[in-house]
Design an enzyme around this catalytic site. Structure first.
Site, PDB file in Angstrom:
ATOM      1  N   TYR A  86     -27.248  13.802   0.564  1.00  0.00           N
ATOM      2  CA  TYR A  86     -26.256  14.186   1.591  1.00  0.00           C
ATOM      3  C   TYR A  86     -26.460  13.402   2.898  1.00  0.00           C
ATOM      4  O   TYR A  86     -25.531  12.694   3.342  1.00  0.00           O
ATOM      5  CB  TYR A  86     -26.250  15.702   1.829  1.00  0.00           C
ATOM      6  CG  TYR A  86     -25.354  16.107   2.972  1.00  0.00           C
ATOM      7  CD1 TYR A  86     -23.969  16.083   2.833  1.00  0.00           C
ATOM      8  CD2 TYR A  86     -25.883  16.455   4.217  1.00  0.00           C
ATOM      9  CE1 TYR A  86     -23.138  16.416   3.901  1.00  0.00           C
ATOM     10  CE2 TYR A  86     -25.061  16.790   5.281  1.00  0.00           C
ATOM     11  CZ  TYR A  86     -23.686  16.774   5.126  1.00  0.00           C
ATOM     12  OH  TYR A  86     -22.868  17.092   6.183  1.00  0.00           O
ATOM     13  N   LYS A 132     -23.953  10.490   4.521  1.00  0.00           N
ATOM     14  CA  LYS A 132     -23.328  10.623   5.848  1.00  0.00           C
ATOM     15  C   LYS A 132     -23.700   9.422   6.727  1.00  0.00           C
ATOM     16  O   LYS A 132     -22.877   8.923   7.491  1.00  0.00           O
ATOM     17  CB  LYS A 132     -23.750  11.928   6.532  1.00  0.00           C
ATOM     18  CG  LYS A 132     -23.284  13.207   5.871  1.00  0.00           C
ATOM     19  CD  LYS A 132     -21.774  13.348   5.783  1.00  0.00           C
ATOM     20  CE  LYS A 132     -21.076  13.659   7.078  1.00  0.00           C
ATOM     21  NZ  LYS A 132     -19.602  13.879   6.872  1.00  0.00           N
TER      22      LYS A 132
HETATM   23  N1  LIG Z   1     -21.151  22.730   8.084  1.00  0.00           N
HETATM   24  C1  LIG Z   1     -21.975  22.114   8.914  1.00  0.00           C
HETATM   25  O1  LIG Z   1     -22.904  22.721   9.478  1.00  0.00           O
HETATM   26  C2  LIG Z   1     -21.764  20.667   9.228  1.00  0.00           C
HETATM   27  C3  LIG Z   1     -20.763  19.907   8.645  1.00  0.00           C
HETATM   28  N2  LIG Z   1     -20.620  18.584   8.987  1.00  0.00           N
HETATM   29  C4  LIG Z   1     -19.553  17.760   8.414  1.00  0.00           C
HETATM   30  O2  LIG Z   1     -18.310  18.376   8.731  1.00  0.00           O
HETATM   31  C5  LIG Z   1     -17.363  18.106   7.718  1.00  0.00           C
HETATM   32  C6  LIG Z   1     -16.724  19.396   7.266  1.00  0.00           C
HETATM   33  O3  LIG Z   1     -17.747  20.237   6.766  1.00  0.00           O
HETATM   34  P1  LIG Z   1     -17.471  21.764   6.422  1.00  0.00           P
HETATM   35  O4  LIG Z   1     -16.192  22.179   7.007  1.00  0.00           O
HETATM   36  O5  LIG Z   1     -18.704  22.496   6.732  1.00  0.00           O
HETATM   37  O6  LIG Z   1     -17.350  21.668   4.833  1.00  0.00           O
HETATM   38  P2  LIG Z   1     -16.297  22.355   3.864  1.00  0.00           P
HETATM   39  O7  LIG Z   1     -16.843  22.170   2.497  1.00  0.00           O
HETATM   40  O8  LIG Z   1     -15.972  23.724   4.305  1.00  0.00           O
HETATM   41  O9  LIG Z   1     -15.019  21.448   4.056  1.00  0.00           O
HETATM   42  C7  LIG Z   1     -14.867  20.209   3.459  1.00  0.00           C
HETATM   43  C8  LIG Z   1     -13.436  20.080   3.004  1.00  0.00           C
HETATM   44  O10 LIG Z   1     -13.293  18.796   2.389  1.00  0.00           O
HETATM   45  C9  LIG Z   1     -12.545  18.958   1.219  1.00  0.00           C
HETATM   46  N3  LIG Z   1     -12.889  17.930   0.257  1.00  0.00           N
HETATM   47  C10 LIG Z   1     -14.040  17.799  -0.433  1.00  0.00           C
HETATM   48  N4  LIG Z   1     -13.964  16.769  -1.270  1.00  0.00           N
HETATM   49  C11 LIG Z   1     -12.743  16.225  -1.098  1.00  0.00           C
HETATM   50  C12 LIG Z   1     -12.066  15.130  -1.691  1.00  0.00           C
HETATM   51  N5  LIG Z   1     -12.638  14.404  -2.655  1.00  0.00           N
HETATM   52  N6  LIG Z   1     -10.834  14.844  -1.270  1.00  0.00           N
HETATM   53  C13 LIG Z   1     -10.227  15.596  -0.315  1.00  0.00           C
HETATM   54  N7  LIG Z   1     -10.799  16.645   0.257  1.00  0.00           N
HETATM   55  C14 LIG Z   1     -12.057  16.959  -0.122  1.00  0.00           C
HETATM   56  C15 LIG Z   1     -12.923  20.333   0.684  1.00  0.00           C
HETATM   57  O11 LIG Z   1     -11.945  20.827  -0.222  1.00  0.00           O
HETATM   58  C16 LIG Z   1     -13.047  21.126   1.955  1.00  0.00           C
HETATM   59  O12 LIG Z   1     -11.835  21.754   2.284  1.00  0.00           O
HETATM   60  C17 LIG Z   1     -18.102  17.377   6.595  1.00  0.00           C
HETATM   61  O13 LIG Z   1     -17.815  16.011   6.667  1.00  0.00           O
HETATM   62  C18 LIG Z   1     -19.571  17.639   6.910  1.00  0.00           C
HETATM   63  O14 LIG Z   1     -20.372  16.590   6.455  1.00  0.00           O
HETATM   64  C19 LIG Z   1     -21.428  17.994   9.914  1.00  0.00           C
HETATM   65  C20 LIG Z   1     -22.421  18.697  10.507  1.00  0.00           C
HETATM   66  C21 LIG Z   1     -22.685  20.078  10.228  1.00  0.00           C
HETATM   67  C1  LIG Z   2     -35.864  28.641   4.211  1.00  0.00           C
HETATM   68  C2  LIG Z   2     -34.751  29.664   4.344  1.00  0.00           C
HETATM   69  C3  LIG Z   2     -35.352  30.956   4.804  1.00  0.00           C
HETATM   70  O1  LIG Z   2     -34.500  31.911   5.304  1.00  0.00           O
HETATM   71  C4  LIG Z   2     -33.692  29.202   5.287  1.00  0.00           C
HETATM   72  C5  LIG Z   2     -32.864  28.097   4.683  1.00  0.00           C
HETATM   73  C6  LIG Z   2     -31.781  27.723   5.629  1.00  0.00           C
HETATM   74  C7  LIG Z   2     -31.045  26.461   5.180  1.00  0.00           C
HETATM   75  C8  LIG Z   2     -30.167  26.821   4.017  1.00  0.00           C
HETATM   76  C9  LIG Z   2     -30.306  25.865   6.353  1.00  0.00           C
HETATM   77  C10 LIG Z   2     -31.285  25.512   7.492  1.00  0.00           C
HETATM   78  C11 LIG Z   2     -30.687  24.331   8.223  1.00  0.00           C
HETATM   79  C12 LIG Z   2     -29.337  24.124   7.589  1.00  0.00           C
HETATM   80  C13 LIG Z   2     -28.704  22.727   7.691  1.00  0.00           C
HETATM   81  C14 LIG Z   2     -28.580  22.264   9.125  1.00  0.00           C
HETATM   82  O2  LIG Z   2     -27.857  23.203   9.905  1.00  0.00           O
HETATM   83  C15 LIG Z   2     -27.939  20.918   9.236  1.00  0.00           C
HETATM   84  C16 LIG Z   2     -26.768  20.676   8.381  1.00  0.00           C
HETATM   85  C17 LIG Z   2     -25.879  19.713   8.735  1.00  0.00           C
HETATM   86  C18 LIG Z   2     -24.837  19.304   7.889  1.00  0.00           C
HETATM   87  O3  LIG Z   2     -24.196  18.295   8.126  1.00  0.00           O
HETATM   88  C19 LIG Z   2     -24.534  20.075   6.671  1.00  0.00           C
HETATM   89  C20 LIG Z   2     -25.231  21.394   6.582  1.00  0.00           C
HETATM   90  C21 LIG Z   2     -26.696  21.316   7.028  1.00  0.00           C
HETATM   91  C22 LIG Z   2     -27.436  20.376   6.074  1.00  0.00           C
HETATM   92  C23 LIG Z   2     -27.299  22.748   7.029  1.00  0.00           C
HETATM   93  C24 LIG Z   2     -27.397  23.298   5.586  1.00  0.00           C
HETATM   94  C25 LIG Z   2     -28.168  24.615   5.500  1.00  0.00           C
HETATM   95  C26 LIG Z   2     -29.559  24.528   6.131  1.00  0.00           C
HETATM   96  C27 LIG Z   2     -30.422  23.555   5.369  1.00  0.00           C
END
Ligand SMILES: NC(=O)C1=CN([C@@H]2O[C@H](COP(=O)(O)OP(=O)(O)OC[C@H]3O[C@@H](n4cnc5c(N)ncnc54)[C@H](O)[C@@H]3O)[C@@H](O)[C@H]2O)C=CC1
Ligand SMILES: C[C@@H](CO)CCC[C@@H](C)[C@H]1CC[C@H]2[C@@H]3[C@H](O)CC4=CC(=O)CC[C@]4(C)[C@H]3CC[C@]12C
Length: 369
Positions: A159, A163
């Site tokens: 992952y 990215k």
């Molecule tokens: N959730 C987090 O804590 C973080 C997320 N991100 C980034 O933010 C972005 C959004 O993440 P989330 O909303 O958390 O994930 P999510 O899984 O909720 O949303 C991703 C969306 O992309 C769509 N998708 C996946 N594969 C696809 C494909 N082949 N074609 C078209 N659409 C597709 C999914 O259907 C989904 O609606 C991602 O790029 C992720 O890497 C970055 C930092 C932290």
């Molecule tokens: C050891 C467990 C005891 O309770 C806790 C495990 C928590 C994990 C599942 C999360 C801890 C940190 C998270 C990640 C972090 O916030 C950074 C991220 C950035 C992204 O772009 C995608 C999601 C994630 C990797 C996020 C995923 C879940 C954790 C590893």
């Protein structure tokens, strides 16, 4: 003479617009981007709530498509001015293969860039991640770092690797000529761990706590700080960047910005308790209940079980060597780059972000997991 409202004329496309972050970006654009004429929402799976959005003044076009299919991306992007590329495969639990993660996150991004060039879309905002920087495989802390803080970014997990590769492609594409001869302007936003309404992992912890009689057990020392940012503020940053990339292309093109707000610095578990506590859960222990070596062993055992069971079923628990390493390494951001470059201020205070998230967790009670 009174100033007249701007004439809406821009076409935006949000990839991954039905995801956790994507939905907030879509709703924020409709609320706060007056120049919007049409909003295209591109996702592999279209959500039913999209239908509610189709009654407003902006034309909302739902496009079911796959970013790994270049022709689908190009067709969706024809005639767009701005693309916000949030689509991605967010998998640190071993649900998808490394090849699939690469295909969606890297090849998918490559397709978006190519489509910009082919169709003449001039502005590309990419949702990157803090994971592009770290935590690295050596577990080095990143304490209150900013975009210029030196850090050895070494990744082995698919992952963060995907990215980082995708982010590089986006930044390298800045300045490339698009159809019509204008230069492409790109930039990448790096959220830390996003929380807020729709956050699946928060929901999982909540249901786990309910199953354990209202308790969660501390596994990570309270001293390990983990950067978190509210989804509404991340969405707002995307909207602002998309708006300012035109007028401030020379300054912002090819840049990266951490997504930040005033959420407090806490350990992953203590931070979650800000929401789960008011919903009736309790975090047991002021220190981790299990010694770290035992957690490492359990995480390794989970990885082994995942591998052994793969031919029969998908075993993908929250705890694995990678998630343990991330949760157990301090990674916090302190920066004002977004404020300096495009005037970003968080739209939601910490109190608002917390209250909204608590309301959402409470509303998920009783929902199927
Ligand atoms: N959730 C987090 O804590 C973080 C997320 N991100 C980034 O933010 C972005 C959004 O993440 P989330 O909303 O958390 O994930 P999510 O899984 O909720 O949303 C991703 C969306 O992309 C769509 N998708 C996946 N594969 C696809 C494909 N082949 N074609 C078209 N659409 C597709 C999914 O259907 C989904 O609606 C991602 O790029 C992720 O890497 C970055 C930092 C932290
Ligand atoms: C050891 C467990 C005891 O309770 C806790 C495990 C928590 C994990 C599942 C999360 C801890 C940190 C998270 C990640 C972090 O916030 C950074 C991220 C950035 C992204 O772009 C995608 C999601 C994630 C990797 C996020 C995923 C879940 C954790 C590893």
């Amino acid at each position: 003479m009174a100033e007249s409202a701007p004439v809406p004329k821009l076409v935006y496309l949000v990839t991954g617009g039905c995801g956790f972050l994507g939905e907030h970006v879509v709703r924020m654009l409709l609320e706060r981007e007056p120049r919007l004429r049409e909003l295209r929402v591109f996702d592999l799976h279209l959500s039913p709530w999209l239908k509610e959005l189709k009654t407003g003044p902006v034309q909302v076009t739902a496009i079911q498509g796959d970013v790994t299919q270049a022709h689908e991306v190009a067709a969706a992007m024809a005639g767009t001015h701005v693309v916000i590329h949030t689509a991605g495969l967010v998998d640190v639990f071993g649900r998808a293969s490394p090849e699939t993660i690469h295909k969606v996150n890297v090849q998918g991004t490559e397709n978006v860039i190519k489509a910009c060039v082919q169709t003449g879309t001039q502005f590309l905002v990419y949702t990157s991640s803090m994971e592009v920087v770290g935590p690295n495989v050596k577990g080095h802390p990143f304490y209150r770092g900013n975009e210029d803080t030196p850090y050895e970014a070494v990744h082995r997990h698919p992952y963060p690797r995907s990215k980082a590769l995708a982010e590089r492609l986006v930044l390298e594409a800045n300045g490339r000529k698009v159809r019509g001869g204008l230069p492409l302007v790109t930039c990448a936003l790096r959220p830390t761990g996003i929380y807020g309404e729709g956050h699946q992992i928060m929901r999982d912890f909540y249901h786990q706590g309910l199953r354990l009689g209202g308790r969660l057990f501390r596994a990570i020392p309270a001293s390990v700080e983990h950067g978190r940012v509210y989804v509404g503020n991340v969405a707002w940053m995307h909207v602002l960047v998309a708006r300012e990339l035109g007028p401030r292309a020379a300054l912002m093109g090819g840049q990266v910005y951490f997504c930040y707000d005033r959420s407090p610095y806490k350990s992953y578990e203590d931070f979650n308790m800000e929401f789960l506590g008011p919903c009736g859960l309790r975090l047991v222990g002021t220190h981790p209940l299990l010694p770290y070596w035992l957690l490492v062993l359990l995480a390794a055992l989970n990885a082994l079980l995942q591998w052994l069971l793969r031919p029969l079923l998908l075993y993908a628990p929250l705890l694995n060597p990678y998630t343990l390493a991330v949760a157990n390494t301090t990674f916090t951001v302190s920066t004002d780059k977004a404020q300096r470059h495009f005037g970003y201020e968080p739209l939601f205070s910490w109190e608002d972000s917390r209250a909204r998230t608590i309301l959402w967790v409470q509303a998920t009670e009783g929902l199927a997991q």
